[in-house]
Design an enzyme around this catalytic site. Structure first.
Site, PDB file in Angstrom:
ATOM      1  N   GLU A  90       0.725  -1.251   0.040  1.00 14.79           N
ATOM      2  CA  GLU A  90      -0.071   0.006  -0.034  1.00 14.79           C
ATOM      3  C   GLU A  90       0.991   1.465   0.071  1.00 14.79           C
ATOM      4  O   GLU A  90       0.251   2.207  -0.579  1.00 14.79           O
ATOM      5  CB  GLU A  90      -0.901  -0.014   1.248  1.00 14.79           C
ATOM      6  CG  GLU A  90      -2.231  -0.923   1.243  1.00 14.79           C
ATOM      7  CD  GLU A  90      -2.875  -0.801   0.107  1.00 14.79           C
ATOM      8  OE1 GLU A  90      -3.448   0.319  -0.065  1.00 14.79           O
ATOM      9  OE2 GLU A  90      -3.480  -1.824  -0.603  1.00 14.79           O
ATOM     10  N   SER A 488     -42.848 -35.713  40.802  1.00 15.22           N
ATOM     11  CA  SER A 488     -42.400 -36.152  41.822  1.00 15.22           C
ATOM     12  C   SER A 488     -40.926 -35.522  42.230  1.00 15.22           C
ATOM     13  O   SER A 488     -40.552 -35.609  43.485  1.00 15.22           O
ATOM     14  CB  SER A 488     -42.330 -37.493  42.173  1.00 15.22           C
ATOM     15  OG  SER A 488     -43.894 -38.030  42.130  1.00 15.22           O
TER      16      SER A 488
END
Length: 837
Positions: A90, A488
């Protein structure tokens, strides 16, 4: 000569005028474009959107959440190789120029003039500083005005910030394709590596991406991507940043991209990860979750999670296969390229080692199947075609499902499979537990579902969570979102309320028929035990809980009152509000597996309140802790100056005591009896101290087991999402369906734990009693006796006092009419129906 001097003077004057006009024009232009330049000082405090990362207790990644997948790396943490690769691609003069590369601008201008009128996009000449100005402060508009603003901002930025700061902003902000922003996220997305692990070739490929990430896709445009990568490698060599040998090696390296999932990264942790995501969203909101860069350390133990999922899935599949084979998922034309057709059918991604396949041909002895091909990173179907064989052994279970009946055991593969059937298959294992090469077993996605939660009973930390068979199939988390009747398994809360209010494990209650006048013309309710028509007469609380006797529980609830039971249910967090109907003492209300395991954890830890949590700690992007689950105070943990013979640190636990510690031990001992000789005896195979209780709801629509060891608590339920009976008789009970899942899980989870008994709290007296009557054993009497736990001031009964005798004639006494059983939407027994077990 004089004319020449005059002419030269004229040219000088004209040049001076032109120069001054030009300077004025440039100054005017700069002034014009400088008027509305963005405030570049905001870069100093810039906080980019950063992904939130969620980790398990061992540091492994559980999930990532982001709108822009970005991890922010300070420049000091970026390897020199990666920096050089991006500079080569770049802006190789980045550390020399003042924000603008005039040579690059001239080159770009020349190219523009050459291409004028061709409608080609102008070539950029932006430095990294200019790209920072554009990405952070401007738009992507293609115009000279934007380029001028970009240049002006770049020069100002260079005067304000260091080169390293500018480069840091750039490397963390740029978009690099596949949803990845910044080099750290891109390194993970493309190569599943940290930036420190990147090779020259990999760093060069990432550096090639900023200008055109879509064009350089590693699969769709592989050749173009490699060409651009090699260009960056050449620039690195040209600048002297790598050696010739490194460049040659990097050019030859294939572009091998490892795709990384966006979802949960810990196998079997999908439900857990999604629950954590919801929690963070509720705490901090969407922006903080997806952009805040939070670091979340969860309570998930990956090893225990895998154990939990294995046990739960095995239980669901075993039950489902016992119901018979429902047939192929769909049919497919296997002529031509069957792989492309099969790839179009959605398969579940989280049920490995199961794989979707299509039957290609069948015979009596086997069927040849073709597996669903994978998709490449670009979405194209892989050209590889893998096949296998399903043998008779692989379909032996697949009796045809015929309602409540099942067909005969198949004797040939062709009776079960036909060409074109789309199925699931997984490896066939020998009796020795080894996979048989090339041979597979038929599978089907179970219709039944369920949930499991494993918790540290001392802290409330959720160690594992299974919210169903497959998260990919259904994201509904049955562990936290499914409200089911616990049956239960709620009874220990009732018994705890009794033991905490004057009852003892040796208290005797009558097991006999009972009738409750429901009032308001609703008729009479006759609760029954699971073994309908069989009653034992007077029984101790220990034996009643061990055998899960409903009539005893109803009489006990009558005696202590439903309002008291409702108060204990709220304390334990099982229900927010419990109606004063006796059926709720049998678990007729609806609650979740998470609530049940939390309640049992309080029984396991001596009655201390625990708050369930999936998160240990949350840190913000700067490492500051913003949430911590453990609120205990550690006095003496901070020791400035080192060790000076001071007292050892103390943990100050201010959590509420919701149940007396001695009561908690008594109910634990009763539930240990359930495992040793009651409805959950299958769990005894764990070989370690375990206490627990089974539960089966009316018509066997849900099967439960909730229990704990000194180290881990677990809650499991099995049931259909649209409740319907799981079967009939013992085969559809919690002891038969849920307890074996708990056994398999606890065997694995406790394999490395010593067999430590439950701790006896100070003050408890262990007295030998006759197990059947609960009365004190005589001197030398050992047969049929047990050690029973009693609180100070209590003792085994000296005579046979029985609760419930007054209503044994069917008159239903012991409770005001206003508190007697009334019809309700949650649960209502008509005369003659079964009970809960």
């Amino acid at each position: 000569m004089r004319l020449l001097v005059r002419f030269m003077g004229f040219l000088f004057a004209a040049g001076t005028v032109v120069f001054l006009v030009g300077v004025g024009a440039v100054a005017g232009l700069i002034w014009h474009f400088s008027k509305d330049l963005p405030d570049y000082s905001q870069l100093q405090d810039y906080e980019p959107p950063v992904m939130t990362r969620v980790h398990a207790v061992d540091g492994s990644l559980v999930g990532e959440y982001a709108k822009e997948r970005r991890l922010y790396l300070p420049i000091q943490a970026v390897p020199k190789l990666v920096i050089n690769a991006f500079l080569a691609a770049e802006d190789k003069n980045f550390y020399e120029h003042g924000g603008i590369d005039y040579t690059g601008m001239a080159r770009a201008g020349l190219v523009y003039l050459q291409n004028y009128g061709s409608n080609r996009r102008p070539q950029g000449a932006s430095t990294i500083t200019q790209q920072v100005a554009k990405n952070f402060l401007l738009t992507n508009e293609v115009s000279f005005a934007r380029k001028i603003k970009e240049a002006l901002l770049a020069m100002r930025i260079e005067k304000t910030y260091s080169k390293d700061k500018i480069l840091e902003l750039y490397l963390n902000e740029i978009y690099l394709g596949l949803g990845a922003y910044g080099i750290a996220a891109a390194s993970l997305v493309y190569f599943d590596k940290s930036v420190n692990e990147l090779t020259v070739a990999e760093a060069s490929y990432l550096a090639a991406l900023p200008k055109m990430p879509a064009t350089l896709h590693p699969v769709r445009n592989r050749d173009r991507a490699i060409e651009r990568r090699n260009y960056v490698i050449d620039r690195l060599l040209e600048n002297g940043w790598i050696k010739q040998a490194d460049a040659d090696k990097a050019r030859k390296e294939p572009l091998a991209v490892t795709s990384r999932s966006n979802g949960a990264h810990t196998f079997a942790g999908e439900y857990f990860a999604e629950e954590v995501r919801r929690d963070i969203f509720e705490r901090y909101g969407e922006k903080k979750l997806y952009e805040g860069g939070l670091s979340v350390r969860t309570t998930l133990d990956p090893k225990i999670q895998v154990m939990a999922r294995k046990a739960m899935v095995t239980g669901l599949v075993n039950y489902d296969e016992q119901q018979g084979y429902r047939g192929a998922m769909s049919k497919l034309d296997v002529s031509g390229d069957w792989g492309v057709k099969l790839a179009e059918i959605k398969s579940l991604s989280d049920i490995s080692p199961w794989r979707m396949a299509v039957v290609l041909e069948t015979s009596d002895q086997s069927a040849r199947i073709g597996f669903q091909p994978s998709r490449e990173l670009g979405g194209a179907v892989s050209k590889q075609r893998e096949t296998g064989i399903v043998t008779v052994d692989g379909v032996r279970w697949a009796r045809a499902a015929q309602g409540n009946a099942k067909g005969k055991t198949p004797t040939s593969v062709a009776q079960v499979l036909q060409p074109g059937d789309v199925i699931y298959a997984d490896p066939l294992y020998s009796k020795e537990g080894q996979p048989v090469e090339g041979q597979y077993r038929l599978r089907q996605i179970p219709e039944v579902s369920g949930a499991m939660v494993a918790m540290d009973p001392w802290t409330g930390r959720v160690l594992a969570m299974v919210g169903g068979f497959s998260f990919d199939q259904s994201q509904f988390n049955r562990a936290t979102q499914a409200y089911r009747q616990p049956g239960s398994s709620f009874k220990p809360i009732v018994y705890s309320a009794a033991l905490d209010n004057g009852y003892t494990p040796s208290t005797v209650v009558l097991d006999a028929p009972i009738e409750i006048d429901q009032g308001q013309g609703a008729g009479v309710w006759r609760p029954e035990n699971f073994s309908s028509g069989k009653f034992q007469g007077p029984v101790t609380l220990r034996n009643a809980l061990r055998q899960s006797l409903n009539t005893v529980t109803v009489r006990l609830a009558q005696d202590i009152g439903m309002p008291l039971i409702g108060e204990y249910a709220r304390r334990f967090g099982v229900y927010d509000e419990l109606p004063n109907y006796l059926s709720y003492a049998l678990g007729a209300g609806e609650t979740t597996a998470m609530r049940m395991v939390t309640a049992y954890s309080m029984l396991a830890n001596g009655g201390r309140r625990v708050k369930p949590t999936l998160i240990d700690r949350i840190q913000d992007r700067y490492g500051h802790t913003i949430f911590k689950h453990d609120q205990r105070e550690c006095r003496g943990c901070d020791a400035p100056g080192g060790w000076k013979n001071q007292p050892e640190p103390q943990l100050i636990d201010r959590r509420e005591q919701v149940l007396d510690s001695m009561t908690a031990y008594q109910i634990t001992e009763l539930m240990e009896g359930v495992v040793q000789a009651g409805t959950a005896t299958v769990v005894k195979e764990v070989g370690k101290p375990v206490a627990g209780k089974t539960g089966t709801t009316n018509e066997a629509k849900d099967a439960w087991f909730v229990g704990f060891s000194p180290d881990v608590a677990v809650a499991i339920y099995m049931g259909y999402d649209k409740p319907r009976p799981l079967g009939k008789g013992n085969a559809a009970t919690g002891g038969h369906l849920a307890a074996p899942i708990a056994r398999d899980f606890l065997k694995l989870a406790l394999a490395d734990k010593p067999a430590v008994p439950f701790k006896v709290p100070a003050g408890i007296k262990l007295v030998r009693v006759v197990s059947k009557t609960g009365m004190r054993a005589g001197p030398g009497e050992t047969g049929g006796t047990i050690l029973e736990a009693f609180k100070p001031g209590t003792a085994p009964p000296d005579n046979y006092s029985v609760i419930g005798v007054a209503d044994a004639d069917g008159r239903g006494g012991g409770m005001p009419a206003s508190q007697q059983q009334q019809p309700d939407s949650g649960f209502f027994m008509r005369p003659g129906t079964g009970g809960l077990y």
